[in-house]
Design a protein around this motif. Structure first.
Motif, PDB file in Angstrom:
ATOM      1  N   PHE A 165      64.793 -12.628 -11.442  1.00 13.53           N
ATOM      2  CA  PHE A 165      63.664 -11.773 -11.862  1.00 13.53           C
ATOM      3  C   PHE A 165      63.425 -10.609 -10.897  1.00 13.53           C
ATOM      4  O   PHE A 165      64.327  -9.858 -10.593  1.00 13.53           O
ATOM      5  CB  PHE A 165      62.399 -12.612 -11.998  1.00 13.53           C
ATOM      6  N   CYS A 176      63.484 -17.541 -22.396  1.00 18.78           N
ATOM      7  CA  CYS A 176      64.663 -16.667 -22.353  1.00 18.78           C
ATOM      8  C   CYS A 176      65.609 -17.131 -21.240  1.00 18.78           C
ATOM      9  O   CYS A 176      65.182 -17.811 -20.296  1.00 18.78           O
ATOM     10  CB  CYS A 176      64.241 -15.219 -22.124  1.00 18.78           C
ATOM     11  N   SER A 186      66.868 -15.583 -18.821  1.00 17.49           N
ATOM     12  CA  SER A 186      66.494 -15.115 -17.480  1.00 17.49           C
ATOM     13  C   SER A 186      65.417 -16.007 -16.855  1.00 17.49           C
ATOM     14  O   SER A 186      65.440 -16.254 -15.652  1.00 17.49           O
ATOM     15  CB  SER A 186      65.967 -13.675 -17.543  1.00 17.49           C
ATOM     16  N   CYS A 220      56.517  -7.627 -19.516  1.00 13.46           N
ATOM     17  CA  CYS A 220      56.710  -8.788 -20.388  1.00 13.46           C
ATOM     18  C   CYS A 220      55.791  -9.922 -19.911  1.00 13.46           C
ATOM     19  O   CYS A 220      55.569 -10.092 -18.711  1.00 13.46           O
ATOM     20  CB  CYS A 220      58.179  -9.201 -20.297  1.00 13.46           C
ATOM     21  N   LYS A 239      56.245 -12.869 -19.466  1.00 17.20           N
ATOM     22  CA  LYS A 239      56.868 -13.834 -18.532  1.00 17.20           C
ATOM     23  C   LYS A 239      56.454 -13.530 -17.092  1.00 17.20           C
ATOM     24  O   LYS A 239      56.265 -14.428 -16.287  1.00 17.20           O
ATOM     25  CB  LYS A 239      58.394 -13.768 -18.620  1.00 17.20           C
ATOM     26  N   PHE A 240      56.329 -12.247 -16.762  1.00 16.31           N
ATOM     27  CA  PHE A 240      55.974 -11.891 -15.380  1.00 16.31           C
ATOM     28  C   PHE A 240      54.500 -12.163 -15.103  1.00 16.31           C
ATOM     29  O   PHE A 240      54.097 -12.318 -13.966  1.00 16.31           O
ATOM     30  CB  PHE A 240      56.308 -10.416 -15.103  1.00 16.31           C
ATOM     31  N   HIS A 260      68.041  -5.274 -18.063  1.00 15.78           N
ATOM     32  CA  HIS A 260      67.156  -5.515 -16.912  1.00 15.78           C
ATOM     33  C   HIS A 260      67.988  -5.875 -15.691  1.00 15.78           C
ATOM     34  O   HIS A 260      68.995  -6.600 -15.823  1.00 15.78           O
ATOM     35  CB  HIS A 260      66.184  -6.652 -17.234  1.00 15.78           C
ATOM     36  N   TYR A 317      67.688  -7.955 -13.406  1.00 18.33           N
ATOM     37  CA  TYR A 317      67.912  -9.382 -13.136  1.00 18.33           C
ATOM     38  C   TYR A 317      68.979  -9.967 -14.067  1.00 18.33           C
ATOM     39  O   TYR A 317      69.463 -11.063 -13.814  1.00 18.33           O
ATOM     40  CB  TYR A 317      66.608 -10.184 -13.232  1.00 18.33           C
ATOM     41  N   ASN A 318      69.340  -9.257 -15.117  1.00 19.54           N
ATOM     42  CA  ASN A 318      70.472  -9.683 -15.945  1.00 19.54           C
ATOM     43  C   ASN A 318      71.754  -8.984 -15.517  1.00 19.54           C
ATOM     44  O   ASN A 318      72.801  -9.613 -15.365  1.00 19.54           O
ATOM     45  CB  ASN A 318      70.210  -9.374 -17.420  1.00 19.54           C
ATOM     46  N   SER A 330      69.091 -10.871 -22.596  1.00 21.29           N
ATOM     47  CA  SER A 330      69.225 -12.325 -22.554  1.00 21.29           C
ATOM     48  C   SER A 330      68.500 -12.913 -23.763  1.00 21.29           C
ATOM     49  O   SER A 330      67.480 -12.390 -24.202  1.00 21.29           O
ATOM     50  CB  SER A 330      68.699 -12.886 -21.233  1.00 21.29           C
ATOM     51  N   CYS A 361      65.112 -12.574 -25.944  1.00 19.92           N
ATOM     52  CA  CYS A 361      64.173 -11.659 -25.291  1.00 19.92           C
ATOM     53  C   CYS A 361      63.375 -10.870 -26.332  1.00 19.92           C
ATOM     54  O   CYS A 361      63.953 -10.125 -27.117  1.00 19.92           O
ATOM     55  CB  CYS A 361      64.940 -10.707 -24.375  1.00 19.92           C
ATOM     56  N   GLY A 362      62.065 -11.046 -26.314  1.00 21.47           N
ATOM     57  CA  GLY A 362      61.198 -10.358 -27.269  1.00 21.47           C
ATOM     58  C   GLY A 362      61.219  -8.840 -27.082  1.00 21.47           C
ATOM     59  O   GLY A 362      61.590  -8.103 -28.004  1.00 21.47           O
ATOM     60  N   PRO A 363      60.846  -8.341 -25.877  1.00 19.28           N
ATOM     61  CA  PRO A 363      60.820  -6.881 -25.692  1.00 19.28           C
ATOM     62  C   PRO A 363      62.167  -6.231 -26.000  1.00 19.28           C
ATOM     63  O   PRO A 363      62.223  -5.213 -26.700  1.00 19.28           O
ATOM     64  CB  PRO A 363      60.462  -6.730 -24.202  1.00 19.28           C
TER      65      PRO A 363
HETATM   66  S1  SF4 Z   1      61.794  -9.022 -20.743  1.00 21.88           S
HETATM   67 FE1  SF4 Z   1      63.055 -10.437 -21.911  1.00 21.88          FE
HETATM   68  S2  SF4 Z   1      64.556 -11.211 -20.448  1.00 21.88           S
HETATM   69 FE2  SF4 Z   1      62.885 -10.298 -19.292  1.00 21.88          FE
HETATM   70  S3  SF4 Z   1      61.531 -11.987 -18.859  1.00 21.88           S
HETATM   71 FE3  SF4 Z   1      60.780 -11.021 -20.732  1.00 21.88          FE
HETATM   72  S4  SF4 Z   1      61.741 -12.194 -22.378  1.00 21.88           S
HETATM   73 FE4  SF4 Z   1      62.860 -12.666 -20.505  1.00 21.88          FE
END
Ligand code: SF4
Length: 309
Positions: free
Chosen positions: A9, A52, A54, A87, A89-90, A177, A179-180, A250, A253-255
């Protein structure tokens, strides 16, 4: 006192900042290793199925670190004010980590960036420094040096990429991204294989971020996510200097699924490959797709050359 930093991340965005900050304060830290099959597997066990790839990888890195340090650094970022949100997730990863590893008594060192609560980056680092028992002057000094280090490395990367863009030969823009793209388990094999095929990978993440956020408006004016805005803007900046584009996301991934769709519909005239990585074994399918993609671009270039001559 030893801090564990998951190599996943936001590590890829901020590692110079974090590492220099801890070094300047004399705090010992450990970074988890490059992602490997074991880390991915462990992360997949801890994560919910819908997560996801990631974030599964992130949990794998936290799992690796828990018993090797006193605190694991897990930042929580809500957004960057007018530059956009991030996103979910963060925003959620702190709580996800805390709950997922509660039975292992995880101790988290976290910083919180939330423009709505005026929790900016400096204040966040000030809190961390104080928690680690340091004085305000020392924390401020460490933060300033860390920011300079990050800026210097970003400028060096940008300069190097500009040199790559000057080179002859096939250039492929990798839009994904960081991190990917930089992850050794999912992104590096793609970069490596592109090089083996004779192409020069150009990384969209390496760009002037402010300029990119502005340039993103050429493709969409309504993107909410700061990181996606930067990637889309980089695409707008670099598209005339490359021969093809690879969108790397990944699963699921929604966004990216929304943003990639916008890119595919609005960016015309360049071959585009949409790669969705799911961490599954076996690179044969991926290599075949990359190989065909590069072959198509080479043929297209040959045709153009023949037409002109
Ligand atoms: S932007 Fe996509 S890959 Fe990144 S953390 Fe969110 S869902 Fe996962």
């Amino acid at each position: 006192m030893k801090i564990g930093i998951p190599r996943a991340f936001l590590y890829y965005k901020y590692h110079y900042l974090w590492e220099t900050f801890f070094e300047e304060l004399g705090i010992e830290y450990i970074v988890s290793p490059y992602t490997n099959r074991e880390i991915y597997k462990q992360g997949s066990i801890w994560a919910i199925d819908e997560a996801c790839l990631s974030s599964k990888i992130y949990l794998g890195h936290v799992d690796y670190l828990i018993d090797k340090c006193d605190y694991v650094l897990v930042p929580r970022v809500f957004g960057y004010g007018t530059d956009g949100t991030v996103c979910t997730k963060f925003q959620a990863i702190y709580d996800v980590v805390k709950n997922t590893f509660r039975d292992r008594n995880i101790k988290i060192l976290f910083y919180n960036i939330n423009p709505k609560e005026t929790a900016n980056e400096f204040r966040a680092f000030l809190k961390i420094g104080k928690f680690l028992g340091k004085k305000k002057a020392a924390i401020t000094r460490a933060y300033v040096i860390a920011k300079q280090s990050q800026k210097m490395h970003q400028e060096m990367d940008l300069k190097y990429q500009e040199q790559l863009l000057e080179k002859d030969g096939l250039k492929i823009l990798l839009v994904g991204h960081q991190y990917n793209v930089y992850d050794r388990y999912i992104g590096s094999p793609i970069i490596q294989y592109l090089k083996e095929l004779g192409a020069t990978p150009i990384i969209a993440d390496i760009c002037d971020k402010k300029e990119a956020r502005e340039a993103s408006k050429q493709i969409s004016e309504t993107l909410p996510w700061a990181f996606n805005k930067e990637l889309v803007g980089a695409l707008a900046i670099y598209k005339d200097q490359v021969d093809g584009i690879i969108l790397m996301s990944s699963f699921p991934c929604g966004p990216d699924s929304l943003v990639n769709e916008i890119i595919i519909r609005r960016v015309k005239g360049l071959p585009m490959l949409n790669l969705i990585l799911d961490g599954q074994d076996g690179s044969a399918g991926l290599e075949t797709r990359l190989e065909s993609f590069i072959d198509i671009i080479k043929l297209k270039k040959e045709d153009e050359y023949e037409r002109k001559n």
